[in-house]
Design a protein around this motif. Structure first.
Motif, PDB file in Angstrom:
ATOM      1  N   GLY A 192       0.797  -1.221   0.000  1.00  0.00           N
ATOM      2  CA  GLY A 192       0.000   0.000   0.000  1.00  0.00           C
ATOM      3  C   GLY A 192       0.831   1.273   0.000  1.00  0.00           C
ATOM      4  N   PHE A 193       2.152   1.116  -0.115  1.00  0.00           N
ATOM      5  CA  PHE A 193       3.079   2.259  -0.127  1.00  0.00           C
ATOM      6  C   PHE A 193       2.882   3.075  -1.407  1.00  0.00           C
ATOM      7  N   VAL A 194       2.719   4.397  -1.242  1.00  0.00           N
ATOM      8  CA  VAL A 194       2.435   5.275  -2.382  1.00  0.00           C
ATOM      9  C   VAL A 194       3.676   6.066  -2.746  1.00  0.00           C
ATOM     10  N   SER A 195       3.952   6.200  -4.041  1.00  0.00           N
ATOM     11  CA  SER A 195       5.071   7.045  -4.435  1.00  0.00           C
ATOM     12  C   SER A 195       4.764   7.721  -5.756  1.00  0.00           C
ATOM     13  N   ALA A 196       5.562   8.741  -6.068  1.00  0.00           N
ATOM     14  CA  ALA A 196       5.401   9.465  -7.322  1.00  0.00           C
ATOM     15  C   ALA A 196       6.452   8.961  -8.299  1.00  0.00           C
ATOM     16  N   ASN A 197       6.124   8.927  -9.576  1.00  0.00           N
ATOM     17  CA  ASN A 197       7.131   8.623 -10.582  1.00  0.00           C
ATOM     18  C   ASN A 197       6.694   9.136 -11.937  1.00  0.00           C
ATOM     19  N   TYR A 198       7.654   9.271 -12.840  1.00  0.00           N
ATOM     20  CA  TYR A 198       7.363   9.852 -14.146  1.00  0.00           C
ATOM     21  C   TYR A 198       8.026   9.052 -15.251  1.00  0.00           C
ATOM     22  N   LEU A 199       8.686   7.944 -14.894  1.00  0.00           N
ATOM     23  CA  LEU A 199       9.397   7.134 -15.881  1.00  0.00           C
ATOM     24  C   LEU A 199       8.645   5.828 -16.104  1.00  0.00           C
ATOM     25  N   PRO A 200       8.955   5.118 -17.203  1.00  0.00           N
ATOM     26  CA  PRO A 200       8.198   3.899 -17.521  1.00  0.00           C
ATOM     27  C   PRO A 200       8.540   2.764 -16.568  1.00  0.00           C
ATOM     28  N   ASN A 201       8.052   2.894 -15.352  1.00  0.00           N
ATOM     29  CA  ASN A 201       8.398   1.937 -14.306  1.00  0.00           C
ATOM     30  C   ASN A 201       7.387   0.796 -14.165  1.00  0.00           C
ATOM     31  N   SER A 202       6.433   0.721 -15.100  1.00  0.00           N
ATOM     32  CA  SER A 202       5.423  -0.332 -15.004  1.00  0.00           C
ATOM     33  C   SER A 202       6.003  -1.667 -15.438  1.00  0.00           C
ATOM     34  N   PRO A 203       6.038  -2.650 -14.550  1.00  0.00           N
ATOM     35  CA  PRO A 203       6.515  -3.959 -14.982  1.00  0.00           C
ATOM     36  C   PRO A 203       5.644  -4.447 -16.127  1.00  0.00           C
ATOM     37  N   GLY A 204       6.274  -4.993 -17.162  1.00  0.00           N
ATOM     38  CA  GLY A 204       5.505  -5.505 -18.282  1.00  0.00           C
ATOM     39  C   GLY A 204       5.377  -4.533 -19.437  1.00  0.00           C
ATOM     40  N   SER A 205       5.665  -3.226 -19.212  1.00  0.00           N
ATOM     41  CA  SER A 205       5.587  -2.280 -20.322  1.00  0.00           C
ATOM     42  C   SER A 205       6.763  -2.527 -21.279  1.00  0.00           C
ATOM     43  N   ASP A 206       6.630  -2.014 -22.525  1.00  0.00           N
ATOM     44  CA  ASP A 206       7.669  -2.250 -23.536  1.00  0.00           C
ATOM     45  C   ASP A 206       9.025  -1.720 -23.087  1.00  0.00           C
ATOM     46  N   TRP A 207       9.012  -0.501 -22.550  1.00  0.00           N
ATOM     47  CA  TRP A 207      10.267   0.109 -22.115  1.00  0.00           C
ATOM     48  C   TRP A 207      10.922  -0.723 -21.015  1.00  0.00           C
ATOM     49  N   TYR A 208      10.078  -1.122 -20.075  1.00  0.00           N
ATOM     50  CA  TYR A 208      10.573  -1.881 -18.929  1.00  0.00           C
ATOM     51  C   TYR A 208      11.265  -3.157 -19.402  1.00  0.00           C
ATOM     52  N   GLU A 209      10.616  -3.836 -20.379  1.00  0.00           N
ATOM     53  CA  GLU A 209      11.188  -5.087 -20.864  1.00  0.00           C
ATOM     54  C   GLU A 209      12.465  -4.867 -21.665  1.00  0.00           C
ATOM     55  N   LEU A 210      12.464  -3.793 -22.483  1.00  0.00           N
ATOM     56  CA  LEU A 210      13.676  -3.482 -23.237  1.00  0.00           C
ATOM     57  C   LEU A 210      14.836  -3.203 -22.278  1.00  0.00           C
ATOM     58  N   PHE A 211      14.557  -2.409 -21.251  1.00  0.00           N
ATOM     59  CA  PHE A 211      15.613  -2.053 -20.306  1.00  0.00           C
ATOM     60  C   PHE A 211      16.116  -3.289 -19.552  1.00  0.00           C
ATOM     61  N   GLN A 212      15.187  -4.193 -19.249  1.00  0.00           N
ATOM     62  CA  GLN A 212      15.619  -5.430 -18.593  1.00  0.00           C
ATOM     63  C   GLN A 212      16.567  -6.213 -19.497  1.00  0.00           C
ATOM     64  N   VAL A 260       3.547  14.101 -12.574  1.00  0.00           N
ATOM     65  CA  VAL A 260       3.955  12.751 -12.184  1.00  0.00           C
ATOM     66  C   VAL A 260       2.736  11.849 -12.104  1.00  0.00           C
ATOM     67  N   GLY A 261       3.031  10.558 -12.191  1.00  0.00           N
ATOM     68  CA  GLY A 261       1.996   9.576 -11.939  1.00  0.00           C
ATOM     69  C   GLY A 261       2.151   9.047 -10.524  1.00  0.00           C
ATOM     70  N   ILE A 262       1.073   8.481  -9.997  1.00  0.00           N
ATOM     71  CA  ILE A 262       1.130   7.907  -8.662  1.00  0.00           C
ATOM     72  C   ILE A 262       1.252   6.395  -8.796  1.00  0.00           C
ATOM     73  N   ALA A 263       2.233   5.825  -8.106  1.00  0.00           N
ATOM     74  CA  ALA A 263       2.410   4.379  -8.124  1.00  0.00           C
ATOM     75  C   ALA A 263       2.129   3.827  -6.723  1.00  0.00           C
ATOM     76  N   VAL A 264       1.499   2.668  -6.666  1.00  0.00           N
ATOM     77  CA  VAL A 264       1.182   2.055  -5.378  1.00  0.00           C
ATOM     78  C   VAL A 264       1.709   0.625  -5.389  1.00  0.00           C
ATOM     79  N   VAL A 265       2.249   0.207  -4.232  1.00  0.00           N
ATOM     80  CA  VAL A 265       2.710  -1.166  -4.113  1.00  0.00           C
ATOM     81  C   VAL A 265       1.532  -2.037  -3.719  1.00  0.00           C
ATOM     82  N   SER A 266       1.325  -3.089  -4.496  1.00  0.00           N
ATOM     83  CA  SER A 266       0.235  -3.991  -4.180  1.00  0.00           C
ATOM     84  C   SER A 266       0.689  -5.404  -4.505  1.00  0.00           C
TER      85      SER A 266
END
Lengths: 376, 437
Positions: B302-322, B394-400
């Motif tokens: 339930g931890f909330v944080s702000a972010n503006y980079l493609p930090n979504s697991p599963g997104s194209d950028w995220y996978e390319l960077f991995q 920024v977008g809001i990200a939540v840990v779930s």
């Protein structure tokens, strides 16, 4: 020897010292044209550090007061400069006026801090004074964070000193800063050399040699010690002001405990009590870490090893150098070169003109020959 | 107490001539001068340094050692890995990118030296992603004086956004005002009546963040504002005061280590309020590392944080960077810093591609100011002639369930107002290697 001849002697030796200082300054200023900007930056930092090591070598070598916190006195100078020059710049003042005001601020603050330390130094001896100065340098980051107006860890910004218009086509800013540093160093160190070779230097040596005997001879050891501390502090403060100008910032990060200890290592390696040795020491403090890092990064080591060595190896090299120099030339590097140069000097000036009676106590004779550490 | 072990009494054999100390100083100084003297001169130079037909050299100062190394040393490694990916794919306009990383130990004094070394010895074309507010502030004037493009500074201070004074300097992080405002607005949207408190670092970071929060919640919207200093690794007093003030939502302007410490300290007190952290201290993998694998995921649910980079697991950028991380970064732990470092690299590559066939320092700065850069954030870049900040929202990200991902809440700050907007993520093209068109 009568009083008048002594005074004449002192005056003529002062004149020689000042003439030499001017000659050296001009030489150094000319040399900046042969250097690329980065070396000029390094030269400026060396000159600033030289202000501190010269003061320290005088303090430790002549009066025997051990300061482990000379970095704090440099910081005092830097903050003094920033606290005055910053508002002056905000008020629209620029050029020489602002610089002079800033330097005045550096002088006042470093003199006050040095004076207070000197008062303590007149009461404390040896390890206790060393402990006090050590505590100061450890307290500096906390002071910088807690006292409002000192800019916390980030430090204070210092107005930029651009190259004056008439020189703008001739030199870049690094060279101009090197000029500032060289001139300030000359102004800071020359009085120390004069002080050292004059009656004040004698009194310092006398106090260091035997306080009771000095007191019997009519010298006030407390006053001598405070004077030495203030002189040394003001010089270090000027060095700190130069560093602030060159870096456009003064903060606690630069004046760590390690830096203060390096200053002491520098004067011991250079030769306690020797101003030339202090110059060599200052150059070592600035150039050795850079040289070591350059060698390390050029050696093509694995990245993690390189990262582990970064910063640490230079300290180890300093330690090794200190041990080696102390074993080989107990008088420091200045002592190592003293022999050959003394012979040269004798050949040049066959009839030395001693300032003192030949039968004075040898312990009180003016000399630039530090006694080997191992003999004490 | 006659003698002192380390302070010799000067002594001399009778009859020897006293050498004036100035002679020594003379010899020493001339030796020093000779030692320093190299062939190069200090006259003002002309040609564009750091670029030829084959390579572009860029430099950075990063904390590889020292207090900040634990949180940030992996960023430059990620950026280097991304550049290797670009170079392996033919580079930008046929030029490979060489990234010179210098360690400054997060000490402004060292930053000043290494940046001069980068500019004068390594002759870099531009500075990229110099890290830290205190460190980078100390070289700002220097870089400006030397006309070195100072791109994408790794700090959310508003200092970098002064186009009039520093025409060549551009920030990368979303500024702390925006983060504070977005998190404050999200708190108000989620739970309008909640008691909101702020814990901030006792420098620009905390102060500007607080400004942002007050922008969203009003001047009396914050019940208590507590500060900590990085040199004192204990926040018990602050957390205690916040608990006493009845805080329900705690907004954190903290770096990762202190975010973890705050959560841990509160948990030890048996206090479990809601935590909202800025992007500088809200990276889930890093926080778990600090708190431990056993309790970390539980505390951070339930931890909330702000972010503006493609930090979504599963997104194209995220996978390319991995994938780049596995190929070029020896599979180093993949976290927010990795995404950050590679995003910085991508933005620079894009700017370089847009700077023309034969980029100059001027054309590089013009390319960034043109407003044509897209970046890879979840919102469009805000660069322009009058705006040197990269992002204004920024977008809001939540840990779930152990995954940190964006939720349906994105905010932009426009002047003094905070508004909810739709995210506009930039699609991945050309395998993440920008082209000039």
């Amino acid at each position: 020897m009568t009083r008048t001849t002594a005074r004449n002697g002192a005056r003529s030796s002062t004149r020689t010292i000042v003439l030499r200082a001017i000659m050296l300054t001009v030489l150094a200023l000319a040399a900046t044209f042969a250097l690329d900007p980065f070396r000029n930056y390094q030269l400026a930092v060396v000159a600033a550090t030289f202000c501190a090591t010269a003061g320290l070598t005088l303090l430790v070598g002549l009066t025997g007061q051990l300061s482990l916190g000379h970095g704090v006195l440099m910081a005092a100078g830097g903050y003094g400069y920033a606290l005055v020059a910053g508002p002056a710049a905000d008020a629209g003042l620029g050029g020489v006026g602002r610089f002079a005001l800033g330097i005045a601020g550096a002088l006042v603050l470093s003199a006050v801090v040095g004076g207070l330390l000197g008062l303590a130094g007149a009461r404390l001896r040896g390890p206790y004074l060393a402990g006090l100065t050590l505590a100061l340098v450890i307290a500096l980051p906390a002071v910088a964070t807690q006292v409002p107006g000192l800019g916390k860890d980030q430090g204070l910004g210092v107005p930029f000193e651009a190259v004056p218009a008439p020189l703008a086509g001739v030199m870049v800013v690094e060279q101009w800063h090197a000029w500032i540093a060289i001139v300030v160093a000359a102004v800071a160190v020359t009085p120390l050399v004069v002080l050292r070779s004059g009656p004040a230097g004698l009194r310092m040596r006398a106090t260091h040699g035997d306080e009771v005997a000095a007191r019997l001879a009519g010298i006030s050891p407390a006053r001598v010690k405070v004077t030495a501390f203030v002189a040394s502090s003001v010089s270090a403060g000027l060095g700190g002001a130069v560093l602030a100008v060159v870096a456009q910032n003064v903060g606690p990060g630069r004046y760590s405990l390690a830096f203060s200890l390096l200053l002491l290592v520098a004067v011991v390696v250079g030769g306690l009590g020797s101003v030339g040795g202090a110059a060599v020491g200052a150059a070592l403090v600035v150039l050795l870490p850079w040289l070591v890092d350059t060698v390390v990064s050029g050696a093509g080591m694995p990245a993690d090893l390189e990262q582990r060595l970064s910063g640490n190896l230079a300290v180890a090299v300093f330690g090794a150098l200190l041990v080696a120099v102390t074993v080989a030339w107990p008088g420091g590097l200045a002592g190592a070169t003293a022999g050959p140069r003394a012979r040269l000097a004798r050949r040049r000036r066959p009839a030395p003109a001693p300032v003192l009676d030949p039968d004075t106590d040898p312990a009180q004779e003016p000399t630039s020959d530090p006694q080997p550490l191992t003999e004490r | 107490m006659r003698n002192h072990a380390t302070t010799p009494t000067p002594r001399r054999a009778p009859g020897r001539a006293p050498r004036p100390p100035a002679v020594r100083a003379a010899a020493a100084a001339s030796a020093g001068v000779v030692g320093l003297a190299l062939t190069a001169c200090s006259s003002p130079a002309a040609a564009t340094p750091g670029i030829d037909d084959e390579t572009v050299t860029v430099g950075t100062h990063q904390p590889l050692t020292g207090p900040a190394a634990a949180g940030f040393a992996s960023i430059s490694a990620a950026t280097s890995a991304y550049f290797e990916h670009v170079n392996a794919n033919g580079g930008i306009n046929g030029r490979t990118i060489e990234y010179v990383v210098k360690d400054d130990g997060y000490n402004p004094a060292t930053t000043q030296t290494v940046v001069r070394e980068l500019v004068q010895e390594d002759e870099v074309f531009a500075m990229l992603n110099g890290l830290g507010t205190p460190t980078h502030s100390s070289v700002l004037d220097y870089l400006d004086q030397n006309g070195v493009p100072d791109l994408f500074v790794a700090s959310g201070s508003t200092t970098w956004n002064q186009p009039e004074e520093y025409p060549n300097t551009f920030g990368f992080n979303v500024d702390y005002v925006v983060e504070g405002a977005a998190l404050g607005q999200y708190a108000a949207d989620q739970d309008p009546g909640a008691v909101v408190c702020v814990l901030g670092q006792d420098d620009d970071f905390g102060e500007t963040f607080l400004q942002g929060v007050e922008l969203a919640l009003g001047a009396d919207g914050v019940a208590t504002y507590q500060t900590y200093s990085t040199s004192n690794e204990d926040v018990t007093a602050q957390i205690g005061a916040m608990r006493k003030a009845g805080c329900e939502i705690n907004l954190l302007a903290t770096i990762n280590g202190f975010t973890a410490m705050s959560l841990g300290t509160a948990a030890k007190m048996g206090w479990f309020p809601q935590w909202y952290a800025s992007s500088s201290g809200g990276d889930y993998p890093t926080l778990v590392e600090f708190l431990g694998e056993d309790v970390g995921p539980k505390l951070l649910d339930g931890f909330v944080s702000a972010n503006y980079l493609p930090n979504s697991p599963g997104s194209d950028w995220y996978e390319l960077f991995q994938q780049i991380n596995d190929e070029h970064n020896a599979g180093a732990p993949f976290d927010g810093n990795t995404v950050y470092g590679m995003s910085v690299g991508y933005l620079f590559a894009e700017a370089l591609a847009k700077a023309g066939e034969d980029p100059t320092r001027e054309s590089l700065v013009e390319a960034v100011e043109s407003g044509e850069l897209a970046g890879n954030g979840i919102l469009p870049l805000s660069f322009g002639p009058d705006d040197h900040a990269a992002y204004d929202g920024v977008g809001i990200a939540v840990v779930s369930g152990g995954v940190q991902d964006f939720v349906d809440a994105t905010y932009r700050v426009d002047g003094d107002t905070v508004e909810a907007v739709e995210p506009e993520p930039v699609p991945l093209e050309d395998d993440g290697v920008p082209t000039s068109d």
